[in-house]
Write an enzyme that holds these catalytic residues in place. Sequence first.
Site, short mmCIF file in Angstrom:
data_model
loop_
_atom_site.label_atom_id
_atom_site.label_comp_id
_atom_site.label_asym_id
_atom_site.label_seq_id
_atom_site.Cartn_x
_atom_site.Cartn_y
_atom_site.Cartn_z
CB ALA A 1 51.24 9.35 33.44
CD GLU B 1 54.58 17.45 31.54
OE1 GLU B 1 54.44 18.52 32.15
OE2 GLU B 1 55.11 17.38 30.41
CB CYS B 2 50.32 12.94 28.70
SG CYS B 2 48.92 12.48 27.64
N GLY B 3 51.75 10.59 28.26
CA GLY B 3 52.34 9.34 27.80
C GLY B 3 53.39 8.82 28.75
CB SER C 1 49.97 15.04 35.98
OG SER C 1 48.95 15.93 35.60
#
Length: 506
Positions: free
Chosen positions: A357, A353-355, A455
Amino acid sequence: ARAARSAQRYALAASSRWRELMSIPRILIAGLRGGSGKTLISLGLVAAWRKKGRRVAPFKKGPDYIDAAWLSRAAGTPCRNLDLFLVSPHTVKRSFVTSAQHADVAVIEGNRGLFDGVDVEGTYSTAKLAKLLQTPVILAVDCTKATRTVAATILGCQRLDSRVPIQGVILNQTAGLRHVSVLRDSIEQICGLPVLGAVPHISDQMFPERHLGLVPPQEHEEMTSAIQQAARIAEQHLDLKGIWGLSQQAPALEPQEQSPTDQDQSKPEVARIGVFRDAAFQFYYPENLEALAREGATLIEISPLSNRTLPDVDALYIGGGFPETLAPALADNKSFLDSLCHSIKQGLPVYAECGGAVFLGEKLLFEEKEYRLAAALPVVFAFGTKPQACGYTVLETVQPNPFYCVGDSLRGHEFHYTFMQSSAVKNLTFAFHVRRGHGFDGQRDGLCYHNVLASYTHVHALGTEKWAPSLVQAALRFNSCVSGKTDVNFCEGPEPSHMTASRGRR
């Protein structure tokens, strides 16, 4: 082990004693806008009451990881997020009671302004949560260069929705005794509300901000001192006795029916799932880790900053954080990066998730420097000067992937300065179509590559109930693969040229 014990307590709390434990002292600290002092006041209350030996259950309204992390440190127990967009009202209420029933008091920190939501009706606002949980609201008001107008503003809040239980006011950023006296008299006469504290302007606060929020406690060099300072501010400037008395007036909540998952006992341990947890990766809901434990996962904490190689795990869950602030140290740990990339090549399932990714990309461009990272995704990420996206997301699953079925709809949230600058592969596969939010490019999110799903959207396990079972099942499939029972089933998509290691056991 901690997550497993917490999952056990969660299951026990939702058992036959459920209907006996609905009277919970509680208070909600709200504001007229973001930046009004809610976090300092909430943190101070939690820390001051804990010093007195009271058991405090902390909560944060909305999908905020950083304020929740500070409240967790102050309370010595996990802070849970209460979000009516991500999680149904019934489940929010059940989660609150389950988590708070053994505490002496629950402190809920609101977000943004009291009535601020996603639309003109204030849907999913702090006010909606206060009404759902029937919790006394104390307004924290920034009083900079204002007196009677503050009372007029509070009166407007009272009249906008009389069902919101506004029960008191805390003055913030006050400028002396005369200022406080006029404010107090105005509010008590016009609004009929008690003033439960007056916090002066404090120039040496130990809570620096970054990226529209506080610096996380994991990166704060004087975290303990900062929490102690918040406790002193509360002890010196808040009416702790009056606030405590108000919390005791909260009405008993109506009993809630249990969900089937609440009634189930934790499953036997069946898979090892690695979780990145250090100063670079910090953003996890406690409920997500507990949900994995209930599904039979043994959680293995991993630090990409200090681990030299990736431990033997059946899957990875990489949450968000701020990898850009520690990019030099992350990039220098080449043995770990190579080990991670090799395992992903072999088909290791990864949910990022986010960081998380961003960390899996080939490179990160930050402050005019270039950092080589895991190189598990054929993508170069860059850090922008402004947020690329901030808010709730709604995703529809449109491509096969290791964790969701085509047609599944997800709700989550995103907040990121990073963006995908370039890719060495033209036809990337994305699992999600973005119906609300931004994702990678305003239309797509959930980059699929091998058995990786990366994501920008964060999900909450109580709202996306199939997330935890799906991750554990992916881990079991991989375990069967490396045992020679099945074949690796990669996500659709071309293979990057730099990944040339042979397939086989990690």
